[in-house]
Write a protein that holds these residues in place. Sequence first.
Motif, PDB file in Angstrom:
ATOM      1  N   GLU A 135       8.061  10.576   2.271  1.00 13.76           N
ATOM      2  CA  GLU A 135       9.107  10.748   1.265  1.00 13.76           C
ATOM      3  C   GLU A 135       8.951  12.077   0.544  1.00 13.76           C
ATOM      4  OE1 GLU A 135      12.513   9.961  -0.646  1.00 13.76           O
ATOM      5  OE2 GLU A 135      11.626   8.610   0.835  1.00 13.76           O
ATOM      6  N   MET A 136       7.754  12.407   0.132  1.00 13.28           N
ATOM      7  CA  MET A 136       7.537  13.653  -0.589  1.00 13.28           C
ATOM      8  C   MET A 136       7.681  14.866   0.328  1.00 13.28           C
ATOM      9  SD  MET A 136       7.073  12.823  -3.766  1.00 13.28           S
ATOM     10  CE  MET A 136       6.043  13.957  -4.712  1.00 13.28           C
ATOM     11  N   SER A 137       7.250  14.730   1.566  1.00 10.48           N
ATOM     12  CA  SER A 137       7.406  15.837   2.518  1.00 10.48           C
ATOM     13  C   SER A 137       8.874  16.110   2.809  1.00 10.48           C
ATOM     14  CB  SER A 137       6.663  15.534   3.823  1.00 10.48           C
ATOM     15  OG  SER A 137       5.268  15.474   3.597  1.00 10.48           O
ATOM     16  N   ARG A 138       9.659  15.052   2.957  1.00  7.68           N
ATOM     17  CA  ARG A 138      11.105  15.238   3.169  1.00  7.68           C
ATOM     18  C   ARG A 138      11.746  15.912   1.967  1.00  7.68           C
ATOM     19  NH1 ARG A 138      11.019  10.101   6.127  1.00  7.68           N
ATOM     20  NH2 ARG A 138      11.202   8.989   4.147  1.00  7.68           N
ATOM     21  N   ALA A 139      11.354  15.478   0.776  1.00  7.12           N
ATOM     22  CA  ALA A 139      11.922  16.070  -0.437  1.00  7.12           C
ATOM     23  C   ALA A 139      11.555  17.543  -0.539  1.00  7.12           C
ATOM     24  CB  ALA A 139      11.436  15.312  -1.666  1.00  7.12           C
ATOM     25  N   ARG A 142      13.532  21.020  -1.774  1.00  9.07           N
ATOM     26  CA  ARG A 142      13.216  21.422  -3.143  1.00  9.07           C
ATOM     27  C   ARG A 142      11.915  22.209  -3.172  1.00  9.07           C
ATOM     28  NH1 ARG A 142      16.006  18.364  -7.034  1.00  9.07           N
ATOM     29  NH2 ARG A 142      17.211  16.607  -6.185  1.00  9.07           N
ATOM     30  N   GLU A 143      11.744  22.957  -4.232  1.00  8.81           N
ATOM     31  CA  GLU A 143      10.487  23.658  -4.437  1.00  8.81           C
ATOM     32  C   GLU A 143       9.393  22.647  -4.793  1.00  8.81           C
ATOM     33  OE1 GLU A 143       9.928  26.861  -3.980  1.00  8.81           O
ATOM     34  OE2 GLU A 143      12.022  27.242  -3.439  1.00  8.81           O
ATOM     35  N   THR A 144       8.177  22.951  -4.359  1.00  5.91           N
ATOM     36  CA  THR A 144       7.062  22.063  -4.666  1.00  5.91           C
ATOM     37  C   THR A 144       6.922  21.847  -6.167  1.00  5.91           C
ATOM     38  OG1 THR A 144       5.870  22.711  -2.660  1.00  5.91           O
ATOM     39  CG2 THR A 144       4.565  21.750  -4.439  1.00  5.91           C
ATOM     40  N   ALA A 145       7.191  22.874  -6.946  1.00  8.62           N
ATOM     41  CA  ALA A 145       7.061  22.754  -8.404  1.00  8.62           C
ATOM     42  C   ALA A 145       7.970  21.682  -8.976  1.00  8.62           C
ATOM     43  CB  ALA A 145       7.373  24.095  -9.066  1.00  8.62           C
ATOM     44  N   VAL A 201       0.853  -1.185   0.000  1.00  8.97           N
ATOM     45  CA  VAL A 201       0.000   0.000   0.000  1.00  8.97           C
ATOM     46  C   VAL A 201       0.891   1.238   0.000  1.00  8.97           C
ATOM     47  CG1 VAL A 201      -1.725   1.315   1.262  1.00  8.97           C
ATOM     48  CG2 VAL A 201      -1.884  -1.175   1.182  1.00  8.97           C
ATOM     49  N   ILE A 202       0.625   2.161  -0.915  1.00  8.43           N
ATOM     50  CA  ILE A 202       1.336   3.438  -0.957  1.00  8.43           C
ATOM     51  C   ILE A 202       0.424   4.499  -0.355  1.00  8.43           C
ATOM     52  CG2 ILE A 202       2.452   5.166  -2.411  1.00  8.43           C
ATOM     53  CD1 ILE A 202       2.930   3.020  -4.501  1.00  8.43           C
ATOM     54  N   THR A 203       0.921   5.235   0.613  1.00 14.08           N
ATOM     55  CA  THR A 203       0.098   6.245   1.272  1.00 14.08           C
ATOM     56  C   THR A 203      -0.171   7.436   0.349  1.00 14.08           C
ATOM     57  OG1 THR A 203       2.093   7.228   2.218  1.00 14.08           O
ATOM     58  CG2 THR A 203       0.864   5.690   3.613  1.00 14.08           C
ATOM     59  N   PRO A 204      -1.338   8.060   0.496  1.00 13.68           N
ATOM     60  CA  PRO A 204      -1.593   9.302  -0.241  1.00 13.68           C
ATOM     61  C   PRO A 204      -0.713  10.417   0.321  1.00 13.68           C
ATOM     62  CG  PRO A 204      -3.364   8.885   1.325  1.00 13.68           C
ATOM     63  CD  PRO A 204      -2.464   7.678   1.362  1.00 13.68           C
ATOM     64  N   PHE A 205      -0.483  11.435  -0.486  1.00 13.86           N
ATOM     65  CA  PHE A 205       0.334  12.560  -0.038  1.00 13.86           C
ATOM     66  C   PHE A 205      -0.229  13.849  -0.610  1.00 13.86           C
ATOM     67  CE2 PHE A 205       2.170  11.289  -4.066  1.00 13.86           C
ATOM     68  CZ  PHE A 205       2.339  12.501  -4.726  1.00 13.86           C
ATOM     69  N   LEU A 206       0.194  14.967  -0.032  1.00 15.45           N
ATOM     70  CA  LEU A 206      -0.204  16.283  -0.491  1.00 15.45           C
ATOM     71  C   LEU A 206       0.906  17.266  -0.161  1.00 15.45           C
ATOM     72  CD1 LEU A 206      -2.420  18.275  -1.558  1.00 15.45           C
ATOM     73  CD2 LEU A 206      -3.171  18.487   0.839  1.00 15.45           C
ATOM     74  N   LEU A 207       1.303  18.044  -1.157  1.00 20.65           N
ATOM     75  CA  LEU A 207       2.245  19.152  -0.954  1.00 20.65           C
ATOM     76  C   LEU A 207       1.475  20.429  -1.267  1.00 20.65           C
ATOM     77  CD1 LEU A 207       5.442  17.723  -2.734  1.00 20.65           C
ATOM     78  CD2 LEU A 207       4.808  17.564  -0.312  1.00 20.65           C
ATOM     79  N   PRO A 208       0.859  21.060  -0.270  1.00 21.08           N
ATOM     80  CA  PRO A 208      -0.088  22.151  -0.530  1.00 21.08           C
ATOM     81  C   PRO A 208       0.553  23.322  -1.283  1.00 21.08           C
ATOM     82  CG  PRO A 208      -0.106  21.512   1.781  1.00 21.08           C
ATOM     83  CD  PRO A 208       1.020  20.784   1.156  1.00 21.08           C
ATOM     84  N   VAL A 209      -0.197  23.827  -2.241  1.00 15.12           N
ATOM     85  CA  VAL A 209       0.273  24.981  -3.011  1.00 15.12           C
ATOM     86  C   VAL A 209      -0.597  26.209  -2.758  1.00 15.12           C
ATOM     87  CG1 VAL A 209       1.324  23.560  -4.802  1.00 15.12           C
ATOM     88  CG2 VAL A 209      -1.068  24.268  -5.039  1.00 15.12           C
TER      89      VAL A 209
END
Length: 216
Positions: free
Chosen positions: A170-174, A178-181, A127-135
């Motif tokens: 993983e995405m939050s650490r990245a 880095r910029e969200t874009a 299972v891969i967790t959902p993620f969100l990088l708010p813009v």
Amino acid sequence: MHITEQDTLLFIGDSITDAGRDRSDSASLGNGYVREIAQTLRARRGPGPGPTVINKGLNGNRVYDLASRWTADVIDHRPTTVTVKIGVNDTWRRYDQGLLSPVDEFEACLGSLLADTARLLSARLVVITPFLLPVSSEQREWFEDLSPRTDAVLRAALAHEAQVVRADLEMSRAAEERETAELAPDGVHPTPLGHRLIADAWFAEVDPAADPHPGA
């Protein structure tokens, strides 16, 4: 557990899994993390054909959409490993369409899919967790719904002995470096780099002995 050429790896989920695949071509893997995983497996394979990789992502899907097509798109293919990534649309539709997906119902539905798969196929579950990088400030409000939904994904995975790929972490650490874009311009859909990070996280959990960048 090492992936072998006898394995059939099936990926199912929403647009992040779909990633623009050609639905008229059963061999199409799209342009996202599923293709990244398949390319890595091909690069490291020996003289054999390597494992079979199937992409059954569909953009816009919520967990209930997965349930409606689970037999045809998962069970009938007899995969040895099933990877599910779902949840962000269950949250998103609340905010853009007022379409609710109560977390308890979401968890029960996902859990039922995992249980049925384990029972009918004895398949390895991921299972891969959902993620969100708010813009935007409006998107930050989504965490009111998404955070408990992510917890529900983790509970369902634990209850059914599924391995968990923490794409949210993983995405939050990245995003700290880095910029969200560079990762997901709209906060949800990954760039090629974002997809590569998800693929690397998948290998780290599912086949940690493997080099995700052979020949690099």
